[in-house]
Design a protein around this motif. Structure first.
Motif, PDB file in Angstrom:
ATOM      1  N   UNK A 191      39.792  27.689  30.333  1.00 23.46           N
ATOM      2  CA  UNK A 191      39.737  28.112  28.887  1.00 23.46           C
ATOM      3  C   UNK A 191      41.234  28.196  28.676  1.00 23.46           C
ATOM      4  N   UNK A 192      41.450  28.345  27.246  1.00 22.53           N
ATOM      5  CA  UNK A 192      42.824  28.528  26.795  1.00 22.53           C
ATOM      6  C   UNK A 192      43.622  29.661  27.525  1.00 22.53           C
ATOM      7  N   UNK A 193      43.123  30.647  27.864  1.00 24.05           N
ATOM      8  CA  UNK A 193      44.005  32.012  28.452  1.00 24.05           C
ATOM      9  C   UNK A 193      44.030  31.486  29.635  1.00 24.05           C
ATOM     10  N   UNK A 194      43.657  30.727  30.498  1.00 20.73           N
ATOM     11  CA  UNK A 194      43.635  30.529  31.942  1.00 20.73           C
ATOM     12  C   UNK A 194      44.650  29.346  32.154  1.00 20.73           C
ATOM     13  N   UNK A 195      45.442  29.407  33.473  1.00 22.02           N
ATOM     14  CA  UNK A 195      46.164  28.587  33.823  1.00 22.02           C
ATOM     15  C   UNK A 195      46.061  28.076  35.059  1.00 22.02           C
ATOM     16  N   UNK A 196      46.780  26.896  35.659  1.00 22.55           N
ATOM     17  CA  UNK A 196      46.530  26.541  36.918  1.00 22.55           C
ATOM     18  C   UNK A 196      46.055  25.149  36.823  1.00 22.55           C
ATOM     19  N   UNK A 203      46.447  26.564  25.868  1.00 23.81           N
ATOM     20  CA  UNK A 203      46.122  25.153  25.560  1.00 23.81           C
ATOM     21  C   UNK A 203      44.571  25.031  26.180  1.00 23.81           C
ATOM     22  N   UNK A 204      43.876  24.658  25.271  1.00 20.99           N
ATOM     23  CA  UNK A 204      42.515  24.014  25.805  1.00 20.99           C
ATOM     24  C   UNK A 204      42.393  22.900  26.697  1.00 20.99           C
ATOM     25  N   UNK A 205      41.440  22.605  27.542  1.00 17.38           N
ATOM     26  CA  UNK A 205      41.636  21.602  28.588  1.00 17.38           C
ATOM     27  C   UNK A 205      41.385  20.108  27.851  1.00 17.38           C
ATOM     28  N   UNK A 206      40.549  20.296  26.702  1.00 17.05           N
ATOM     29  CA  UNK A 206      40.643  19.062  25.862  1.00 17.05           C
ATOM     30  C   UNK A 206      42.101  18.712  25.293  1.00 17.05           C
ATOM     31  N   UNK A 207      42.692  19.761  24.705  1.00 14.10           N
ATOM     32  CA  UNK A 207      44.005  19.213  24.040  1.00 14.10           C
ATOM     33  C   UNK A 207      44.925  18.819  25.390  1.00 14.10           C
ATOM     34  N   UNK A 233      37.093  32.461  30.977  1.00 13.24           N
ATOM     35  CA  UNK A 233      37.848  33.358  30.064  1.00 13.24           C
ATOM     36  C   UNK A 233      37.244  33.240  28.833  1.00 13.24           C
ATOM     37  N   UNK A 234      37.816  33.660  27.691  1.00 11.95           N
ATOM     38  CA  UNK A 234      37.755  33.449  26.349  1.00 11.95           C
ATOM     39  C   UNK A 234      36.612  32.658  25.702  1.00 11.95           C
ATOM     40  N   UNK A 235      36.146  33.058  24.329  1.00 11.29           N
ATOM     41  CA  UNK A 235      35.383  32.113  23.731  1.00 11.29           C
ATOM     42  C   UNK A 235      36.080  30.767  23.647  1.00 11.29           C
ATOM     43  N   UNK A 236      35.555  29.548  23.937  1.00  9.49           N
ATOM     44  CA  UNK A 236      36.339  28.562  24.123  1.00  9.49           C
ATOM     45  C   UNK A 236      35.438  27.234  23.424  1.00  9.49           C
ATOM     46  N   UNK A 237      36.113  26.446  23.438  1.00 11.98           N
ATOM     47  CA  UNK A 237      35.421  25.163  23.231  1.00 11.98           C
ATOM     48  C   UNK A 237      34.552  24.784  24.269  1.00 11.98           C
ATOM     49  N   UNK A 260      37.314  43.853  32.319  1.00 10.29           N
ATOM     50  CA  UNK A 260      37.494  42.847  31.809  1.00 10.29           C
ATOM     51  C   UNK A 260      38.506  41.879  32.419  1.00 10.29           C
ATOM     52  N   UNK A 261      38.253  40.623  32.347  1.00 12.60           N
ATOM     53  CA  UNK A 261      39.625  39.855  32.860  1.00 12.60           C
ATOM     54  C   UNK A 261      40.733  39.565  31.858  1.00 12.60           C
ATOM     55  N   UNK A 262      41.691  40.011  32.570  1.00 11.62           N
ATOM     56  CA  UNK A 262      43.094  40.014  31.734  1.00 11.62           C
ATOM     57  C   UNK A 262      43.957  38.760  32.172  1.00 11.62           C
ATOM     58  N   UNK A 263      43.949  38.181  33.409  1.00  7.42           N
ATOM     59  CA  UNK A 263      44.462  37.117  33.651  1.00  7.42           C
ATOM     60  C   UNK A 263      43.805  36.082  34.754  1.00  7.42           C
ATOM     61  N   UNK A 264      43.997  34.898  34.558  1.00  4.42           N
ATOM     62  CA  UNK A 264      43.375  34.020  35.581  1.00  4.42           C
ATOM     63  C   UNK A 264      44.203  32.607  35.710  1.00  4.42           C
ATOM     64  N   UNK A 265      44.234  32.473  37.155  1.00  5.39           N
ATOM     65  CA  UNK A 265      45.087  31.143  37.333  1.00  5.39           C
ATOM     66  C   UNK A 265      44.355  30.332  38.679  1.00  5.39           C
ATOM     67  N   UNK A 266      43.920  29.206  38.382  1.00  2.00           N
ATOM     68  CA  UNK A 266      43.192  28.469  39.287  1.00  2.00           C
ATOM     69  C   UNK A 266      44.281  27.819  40.177  1.00  2.00           C
ATOM     70  N   UNK A 267      44.320  28.267  41.514  1.00  2.00           N
ATOM     71  CA  UNK A 267      45.062  27.692  42.594  1.00  2.00           C
ATOM     72  C   UNK A 267      44.492  26.732  43.349  1.00  2.00           C
TER      73      UNK A 267
END
Length: 328
Positions: free
Chosen positions: A66-71, A41-45, A2-6, A215-222
């Motif tokens: 990425x921050x937008x993604x959850x899971x 939240x970033x993965x690093x955070x 997702x997003x422009x990330x770290x 474009x990707x609107x939402x993402x969750x790793x399951x």
């Protein structure tokens, strides 16, 4: 993904923070923590917050979200950081939403809209056939906003300045893909894929196949290898329960690496292997095939080492120190 990330989803290095030993009298935490990362939240955070709970313990993450993604964001603690190379190659599972008719520079909704197009009537689309076009081994062009490096510089840094070069396609594998209508301009997506797959790129390509872009609107790793969200713990639960809740949430390394063949040894052999004595492997059950990888387990089922077959014999690949029990 997702997003422009770290560092964007799809990055597989185990990023580690904190390598100082624990204070005397405090047990060292080691294992794999299946964390349910929240949005924003970033993965690093996330690593930093878990490290604060765990104290002076090494903490790393696998498969950046990425921050937008959850899971599911697996974290490696203590000796678990040594297991990263064997875990990061696992397939991942995701659920997400593709917004059709919108094209952004980052391939997700956090980016700048570059173009809008009319969306076709989704009721007339054979989604099963569409999904089949993107199932199996496919060539995929990664997003310009990604942590892939060219000349030692992450692409997202160049993309932010408008200097990112054209990305070369990469071979990835999507073993399962299901598409369903989620609204007049949206598709729900469920998939299982190999490392290096960008769901953002998949959203773009599905949109282009429909002629309207997406474009990707939402993402969750399951899922991540054998791990799933059923075993995951939230940051809120960890911060409320403290270090003891963290310890109970850890998956033992012997279990996390259960895809590897078990090679059982006695206590004396385990001690010798932990001291790096290759010859101690002579008493272990031999490899069964060329290139085989095994996990050496001590008398109590604890992980002692990871070994690889070389010229018909086991060779030490990684040794793990003794650590305190984890899990419930």
């Amino acid at each position: 993904m997702t997003t422009p990330p770290t560092a964007p989803t799809g990055s597989l290095a185990c990023c580690v923070e904190g390598n100082r030993p624990m204070a005397s009298g405090t047990e060292t935490l080691s294992g794999i923590l299946p964390l349910d990362k929240p949005a924003g939240l970033t993965s690093a955070a996330a690593v930093a917050r878990v490290k604060k709970i765990g104290g002076r313990v090494k903490v790393g993450h696998l498969g950046t979200l990425d921050p937008m993604a959850t899971g599911l964001l697996p974290l490696c603690l203590g000796e678990g950081t040594k297991a990263a190379p064997y875990l990061s190659i696992a397939d991942k599972a995701y659920e997400g939403v593709i917004l059709l008719g919108v094209i952004t520079d980052t391939l997700d909704v956090t980016g700048t809209v570059a173009e809008r197009r009319k969306v076709p009537d989704l009721a007339s689309i054979d989604l099963e056939s569409l999904a089949a076009r993107f199932t199996g081994n496919i060539e995929q062009v990664p997003p310009a906003f990604s942590a892939i490096k060219k000349g030692g510089v992450p692409m997202y840094r160049l993309a932010r300045k408008g200097e990112a070069p054209a990305m070369d396609p990469r071979r990835v594998r999507i073993t399962f893909l299901e598409l369903s209508v989620a609204g007049p301009e949206r598709l729900s997506v469920r998939l299982r894929c190999s490392k290096g797959t960008y769901v953002r790129s998949l959203a773009r390509d599905i949109g282009e196949a429909l002629g309207c872009g997406g474009t990707l609107e939402a993402l969750r790793r399951t899922g991540f290898g054998r791990l799933d969200l059923a075993s995951a713990v939230t940051l809120a639960e960890l911060e409320e329960g403290g270090r003891e809740r963290l310890r109970r949430a850890l998956i033992p390394l012997s279990e996390a690496l259960s895809d590897l063949r078990p090679v059982r040894v006695d206590d004396e052999t385990a001690g010798r292997l932990r001291r790096g004595q290759q010859q101690a492997l002579a008493s272990a059950p031999p490899p069964r095939r060329a290139g085989e990888t095994g996990r050496v387990l001590g008398p109590a089922g604890e992980l002692v080492a990871v070994v690889r077959e070389q010229e018909g014999r086991w060779r030490l690949d990684r040794v793990f120190a003794e650590s305190a029990p984890c899990g419930p």
